[in-house]
Design a protein around this motif. Structure first.
Motif, short mmCIF file in Angstrom:
data_model
loop_
_atom_site.label_atom_id
_atom_site.label_comp_id
_atom_site.label_asym_id
_atom_site.label_seq_id
_atom_site.Cartn_x
_atom_site.Cartn_y
_atom_site.Cartn_z
N GLY A 1 -11.42 122.87 14.25
CA GLY A 1 -12.34 122.64 13.00
C GLY A 1 -13.74 122.00 13.69
N SER A 2 -14.81 122.04 12.90
CA SER A 2 -16.28 121.25 13.27
C SER A 2 -16.03 120.10 13.46
N ARG A 3 -14.88 119.22 12.64
CA ARG A 3 -14.65 117.97 12.70
C ARG A 3 -13.53 117.40 13.41
N ALA A 4 -12.51 118.19 13.57
CA ALA A 4 -11.28 117.94 14.20
C ALA A 4 -10.50 119.22 14.42
N THR A 5 -9.59 118.89 15.50
CA THR A 5 -8.66 119.96 15.78
C THR A 5 -7.10 119.55 15.59
N ILE A 6 -6.26 120.48 15.44
CA ILE A 6 -4.76 120.21 15.25
C ILE A 6 -4.32 120.93 16.43
N ARG A 7 -3.21 120.30 17.17
CA ARG A 7 -2.49 120.75 18.27
C ARG A 7 -0.86 120.48 17.72
N PHE A 8 -0.18 121.22 18.08
CA PHE A 8 1.29 121.23 17.80
C PHE A 8 1.82 120.86 19.03
N GLY A 9 3.08 119.94 18.77
CA GLY A 9 3.50 119.41 19.75
C GLY A 9 4.96 120.08 20.44
N SER A 10 5.14 121.05 19.54
CA SER A 10 6.50 122.06 19.85
C SER A 10 6.03 123.47 19.12
N GLU A 11 6.92 124.42 18.91
CA GLU A 11 6.64 125.71 18.27
C GLU A 11 5.73 125.57 17.00
N PHE A 12 4.80 125.91 16.83
CA PHE A 12 3.97 125.70 15.53
C PHE A 12 4.78 125.96 14.26
N ASN A 13 5.56 127.11 14.33
CA ASN A 13 6.26 127.53 13.17
C ASN A 13 7.69 126.65 12.75
N LEU A 14 8.17 125.88 13.55
CA LEU A 14 9.29 125.38 13.49
C LEU A 14 8.95 123.65 13.03
N PRO A 15 10.14 123.08 12.69
CA PRO A 15 9.82 121.84 12.31
C PRO A 15 9.61 120.95 13.62
N GLY A 16 8.77 120.01 13.67
CA GLY A 16 8.38 119.39 14.95
C GLY A 16 7.06 118.59 14.72
N PRO A 17 6.47 118.00 15.73
CA PRO A 17 5.31 117.01 15.77
C PRO A 17 3.96 117.99 15.87
N PHE A 18 2.75 117.15 15.42
CA PHE A 18 1.46 117.65 15.64
C PHE A 18 0.50 116.49 15.72
N THR A 19 -0.59 116.72 16.57
CA THR A 19 -1.55 115.83 16.77
C THR A 19 -3.01 116.34 16.10
N LEU A 20 -3.53 115.28 15.18
CA LEU A 20 -4.77 115.55 14.94
C LEU A 20 -5.96 114.81 15.73
N ILE A 21 -6.74 115.47 16.32
CA ILE A 21 -7.73 114.84 17.25
C ILE A 21 -9.12 115.28 16.85
#
Length: 343
Positions: free
Chosen positions: A256-276
């Protein structure tokens, strides 16, 4: 908008709190097995019956999962007046016919993804449910997971700003005897695996103005892999690749223009993510243990139960229009890559 100091709290209720409904399982394959295991272990839903094309398959499945009733046909299953909702887990070329069978019998329906082979079939199912006042949802379980509730709150609050691009892919390895290599069953990765990344593009970027792509055909007669880029009306881009030749990270990035989301494991499964933050100086981590189907499928069942008990005819977590938008984009990808199905 300033970068947040904390992530939103997940709003999804405990799946054990969902009112128990009586479920019928249509189909006895791998995903039916996974769904039943997850739901029986982690909700109060009642798996009351299973239906198969014959008595032997239904009886084996019922015995394995301690299900009291085994129907020897799909027609008998949907005619079972004790059931509140049917979960359709047959191969996807049959989804249209089986969804219509259940809806015409007056049953609420949860249809395994993809809901159908194309947009026209999906629209027919949607019309049948709406005209009868029955619940309908596609079982694209990713969007029922706790992490996507948190992501939805970030998106709704504008934390990411304008979505500029979405990058996503999904690859798995399959042995040659798997149905994904069967052209008669609409094989290839697009509908089986690609529904996940394509749904993310449709959800975040909206309608595609243009789609370009390439595919590689497999000797079996199905497409073996493909990669596409879509562009929406604002000019923003989404990329998607999928393959049945090996395990890929199955990851995604939402820019996004203000922030990005990256996934710490498969995006479609339960797991972590990071907002940057856009400049990379700030980040917030969403902590969730990576999981698979057993850890996640029950969330969709609980949501369906809550909606039906409340008199709702679809779920806001994955509306029927969301499903139709995904099917429309899948059609555009098929056209751009010249993928056709023989079934």
């Amino acid at each position: 908008m300033t970068f947040p100091t904390v992530l939103p709290q997940c709003r999804i209720p405990d799946p054990m709190s969902a009112p128990p409904l009586r479920w019928g399982i249509m189909g006895t394959g791998w995903i039916a097995d996974q769904f039943t295991r997850s739901v029986k272990a982690q909700t109060r839903q009642v798996i009351a019956a299973v239906g198969s094309r014959g008595a032997e398959g239904a009886s084996r499945f019922a015995a394995r999962h301690d299900i009291p009733t085994a129907h020897d046909s799909y027609e008998a299953l949907v005619a079972d007046g004790s059931l509140d909702v049917i979960y359709i887990a047959t191969p996807h070329p049959s989804h249209r016919d089986h969804a219509l069978l259940a809806l015409e019998a007056g049953r609420h329906v949860l249809v395994e993804k993809p809901i159908a082979l194309d947009h026209a079939q999906a629209a027919e199912i949607a019309q049948a449910a709406r005209s009868r006042g029955l619940f309908l949802a596609e079982a694209l379980w990713t969007y029922f997971l706790p992490k996507f509730d948190v992501i939805d709150q970030l998106l709704d609050a504008g934390v990411l700003g304008e979505i500029k691009s979405v990058h996503t892919e999904y690859g798995e390895y399959f042995t040659r005897d798997h149905r994904i290599f069967d052209a008669a069953l609409a094989g290839g990765p697009l509908l089986d695996l690609g529904t996940y990344p394509v749904s993310l593009l449709a959800r975040l970027l909206g309608e595609a103005r243009r789609v370009v792509g390439l595919k590689q055909d497999d000797p079996s007669g199905v497409h073996g892999q493909l990669a596409v880029t879509m562009q929406n009306a604002a000019g923003h881009l989404g990329t998607m690749a999928t393959t049945l030749y090996g395990l890929t990270p199955t990851n995604a990035a939402i820019v996004g223009s203000r922030a990005t989301i990256r996934f710490g494991s498969e995006f479609n499964l339960p797991g972590p993510f990071t907002l940057i933050s856009a400049d990379g100086t700030q980040r917030l981590d969403y902590h969730e243990p990576p999981g698979r189907h057993f850890e996640g499928l029950h969330f969709e069942a609980a949501e369906v139960a809550r909606c039906i008990a409340a008199g709702q005819r679809e779920t806001p977590r994955r509306t029927v229009d969301d499903t139709l938008a995904t099917m429309r984009l899948l059609d555009q990808i098929r056209e751009a890559t010249q993928i056709s199905f023989s079934c």
